[in-house]
Design a protein around this motif. Structure first.
Motif, PDB file in Angstrom:
ATOM      1  N   VAL A 107      28.016  29.137  39.535  1.00  0.00           N
ATOM      2  CA  VAL A 107      28.843  27.935  39.453  1.00  0.00           C
ATOM      3  C   VAL A 107      30.258  28.302  39.013  1.00  0.00           C
ATOM      4  O   VAL A 107      31.250  27.773  39.537  1.00  0.00           O
ATOM      5  N   GLU A 108      30.370  29.207  38.061  1.00  0.00           N
ATOM      6  CA  GLU A 108      31.695  29.662  37.613  1.00  0.00           C
ATOM      7  C   GLU A 108      32.472  30.280  38.772  1.00  0.00           C
ATOM      8  O   GLU A 108      33.690  30.052  38.917  1.00  0.00           O
ATOM      9  N   ALA A 109      31.790  31.058  39.596  1.00  0.00           N
ATOM     10  CA  ALA A 109      32.455  31.702  40.729  1.00  0.00           C
ATOM     11  C   ALA A 109      32.986  30.656  41.710  1.00  0.00           C
ATOM     12  O   ALA A 109      34.103  30.796  42.235  1.00  0.00           O
ATOM     13  N   LEU A 110      32.217  29.615  41.965  1.00  0.00           N
ATOM     14  CA  LEU A 110      32.660  28.559  42.870  1.00  0.00           C
ATOM     15  C   LEU A 110      33.826  27.773  42.275  1.00  0.00           C
ATOM     16  O   LEU A 110      34.751  27.372  42.992  1.00  0.00           O
ATOM     17  N   ASP A 111      33.798  27.565  40.970  1.00  0.00           N
ATOM     18  CA  ASP A 111      34.897  26.843  40.316  1.00  0.00           C
ATOM     19  C   ASP A 111      36.188  27.661  40.330  1.00  0.00           C
ATOM     20  O   ASP A 111      37.286  27.112  40.478  1.00  0.00           O
ATOM     21  N   GLU A 112      36.062  28.956  40.171  1.00  0.00           N
ATOM     22  CA  GLU A 112      37.243  29.822  40.115  1.00  0.00           C
ATOM     23  C   GLU A 112      37.826  30.108  41.487  1.00  0.00           C
ATOM     24  O   GLU A 112      39.008  30.470  41.604  1.00  0.00           O
ATOM     25  N   ARG A 113      37.016  29.934  42.543  1.00  0.00           N
ATOM     26  CA  ARG A 113      37.457  30.275  43.900  1.00  0.00           C
ATOM     27  C   ARG A 113      37.182  29.098  44.826  1.00  0.00           C
ATOM     28  O   ARG A 113      36.136  29.035  45.481  1.00  0.00           O
ATOM     29  N   PRO A 114      38.132  28.164  44.955  1.00  0.00           N
ATOM     30  CA  PRO A 114      37.918  26.969  45.783  1.00  0.00           C
ATOM     31  C   PRO A 114      37.631  27.278  47.251  1.00  0.00           C
ATOM     32  O   PRO A 114      37.024  26.456  47.947  1.00  0.00           O
ATOM     33  N   ASP A 115      38.067  28.447  47.736  1.00  0.00           N
ATOM     34  CA  ASP A 115      37.829  28.794  49.138  1.00  0.00           C
ATOM     35  C   ASP A 115      36.419  29.289  49.390  1.00  0.00           C
ATOM     36  O   ASP A 115      35.939  29.281  50.532  1.00  0.00           O
ATOM     37  N   HIS A 195      31.787  29.106  58.115  1.00  0.00           N
ATOM     38  CA  HIS A 195      32.567  28.025  57.519  1.00  0.00           C
ATOM     39  C   HIS A 195      33.421  28.480  56.342  1.00  0.00           C
ATOM     40  O   HIS A 195      34.284  27.730  55.889  1.00  0.00           O
ATOM     41  N   GLY A 196      33.156  29.670  55.818  1.00  0.00           N
ATOM     42  CA  GLY A 196      33.951  30.136  54.690  1.00  0.00           C
ATOM     43  C   GLY A 196      33.339  31.364  54.049  1.00  0.00           C
ATOM     44  O   GLY A 196      32.186  31.726  54.321  1.00  0.00           O
ATOM     45  N   PRO A 197      34.081  32.029  53.159  1.00  0.00           N
ATOM     46  CA  PRO A 197      33.602  33.255  52.519  1.00  0.00           C
ATOM     47  C   PRO A 197      32.573  32.992  51.420  1.00  0.00           C
ATOM     48  O   PRO A 197      32.532  31.906  50.842  1.00  0.00           O
ATOM     49  N   PHE A 198      31.779  34.029  51.135  1.00  0.00           N
ATOM     50  CA  PHE A 198      30.821  34.020  50.041  1.00  0.00           C
ATOM     51  C   PHE A 198      31.384  34.869  48.895  1.00  0.00           C
ATOM     52  O   PHE A 198      32.325  35.629  49.073  1.00  0.00           O
ATOM     53  N   HIS A 199      30.765  34.726  47.727  1.00  0.00           N
ATOM     54  CA  HIS A 199      31.098  35.601  46.604  1.00  0.00           C
ATOM     55  C   HIS A 199      29.807  36.158  46.024  1.00  0.00           C
ATOM     56  O   HIS A 199      28.844  35.417  45.782  1.00  0.00           O
ATOM     57  N   GLN A 200      29.796  37.463  45.815  1.00  0.00           N
ATOM     58  CA  GLN A 200      28.639  38.133  45.231  1.00  0.00           C
ATOM     59  C   GLN A 200      28.943  38.490  43.782  1.00  0.00           C
ATOM     60  O   GLN A 200      29.815  39.324  43.512  1.00  0.00           O
ATOM     61  N   VAL A 201      28.259  37.851  42.842  1.00  0.00           N
ATOM     62  CA  VAL A 201      28.425  38.171  41.425  1.00  0.00           C
ATOM     63  C   VAL A 201      27.865  39.581  41.196  1.00  0.00           C
ATOM     64  O   VAL A 201      26.693  39.830  41.489  1.00  0.00           O
ATOM     65  N   PRO A 202      28.656  40.521  40.685  1.00  0.00           N
ATOM     66  CA  PRO A 202      28.202  41.911  40.551  1.00  0.00           C
ATOM     67  C   PRO A 202      27.319  42.152  39.331  1.00  0.00           C
ATOM     68  O   PRO A 202      27.576  43.028  38.510  1.00  0.00           O
TER      69      PRO A 202
END
Length: 315
Positions: A107-115, A195-202
């Motif tokens: 959730v933090e990753a989504l909040d920090e990166r709106p894209d 539809h958009g990029p993903f983020h992988q929490v390391p």
């Protein structure tokens, strides 16, 4: 939990009594607490209903729904999403485990990166006892700002379980629901990725359990896996060649529906053609867990400690 939880977790289950309680404990023990957990029981015939009702009585975040008949895994996954109303959504499996900070980090990753439209974390495969069996690195380029790069990576690179990431629910509503042909989950996630990029929490926060009764193990053939996804696939109108053709067609229709420029659409079609040609090579169908190198240091990880939040106290 707030009156309108920000995150919805959908947990479809069928005859999951062996691991269900352990998975529920891992979800309910998350440091991020503003979620609802909707459990859709696909007419289980074991002790699953009793477990679900017992947990629902203890925790108001749980909503238990029991379907009158087994509709198949794919329709059940789609159905549980329709019963969720959060801004964010995550599918959960009844037999997987989750570190206590998984939801918080995503959730933090989504909040920090709106894209970013989907966030997940590093993972390892565990066995029936919770022992780390196959840890592996996430190598997919799903964080690229370019849709063709993300799409090509998901076609060619092994690994990743982004299906179980935390994603923006409005994006999920814009893609075609999960289908039931062979490897339909791959075309489904690929369409989301357009539809958009993903983020992988390391961080190692997600543990996918591999066991003899897991769907892929219990249904070793392409046909039986598809019937498990949807019983209507058992008919004579769904031979294996059709299921494979639908798989390739799923990628084609995903590209056609996605909000892409003409140039990006052409690049995605080209990548798909190259991938289709590459599938004739020996070993092209191997699972990543069968060939990924095992890091000896990760084999010493105590999954129980991570799930319970004790990882920082080990000697």
């Amino acid at each position: 939990m707030t009156a309108h939880p920000r995150l919805s977790i959908g947990l479809p289950v069928y005859n999951g009594e062996e691991y269900l309680a352990e998975s529920l404990d891992a979800l309910l023990g998350q440091t991020y607490e503003d979620f609802e957990l909707v459990v859709s029981d696909n007419a289980s015939t074991d002790g699953t209903p009793d477990i679900c009702r017992r947990y629902a009585e203890k925790d108001s975040r749980i909503r238990y729904i029991r379907l009158p008949k087994n509709v198949g895994a794919a329709p059940n996954h789609n159905y549980v999403f329709t019963q969720c109303h959060g801004e964010l959504f995550k599918w959960a499996s009844h037999d997987d485990l989750y570190a206590r900070t998984l939801l918080q980090r995503c959730v933090e990753a989504l909040d920090e990166r709106p894209d970013v439209i989907l966030a997940h974390a590093d993972q390892a495969v565990i066995d029936e006892t919770g022992q780390v069996k196959v840890p592996y690195a996430y190598t997919l380029a799903t964080d690229s700002p370019r849709a063709p790069v993300r799409f090509r990576s998901m076609l060619f690179e092994p690994g990743g379980d982004d299906f179980y990431g935390v994603l923006r629910a409005d994006v999920l509503r814009r893609v075609k629901p999960h289908d039931s042909y062979h490897h339909a989950d791959r075309t489904f996630v690929a369409e989301i990725g357009l539809h958009g990029p993903f983020h992988q929490v390391p961080e190692l926060l997600y543990f996918r359990r591999d066991h003899p009764t897991r769907a892929e193990r219990a249904n070793p053939s392409k046909r039986s896996r598809c019937v498990n996804l949807d019983p209507r696939r058992a008919g004579v109108l769904h031979p294996t060649p059709r299921l494979l053709a639908e798989y390739v067609g799923g990628f084609v229709s995903a590209i056609r529906r996605a909000p892409l420029s003409s140039a990006d659409r052409r690049a995605c079609y080209l990548a798909l053609a190259e991938w289709a040609a590459s599938r004739t090579r020996p070993g092209a169908g191997e699972r990543v867990e069968d060939r990924a190198p095992v890091d000896p240091a990760l084999l010493a990880v105590q999954v129980d400690d991570i799930v319970a939040g004790r990882e920082g106290r080990r000697a």
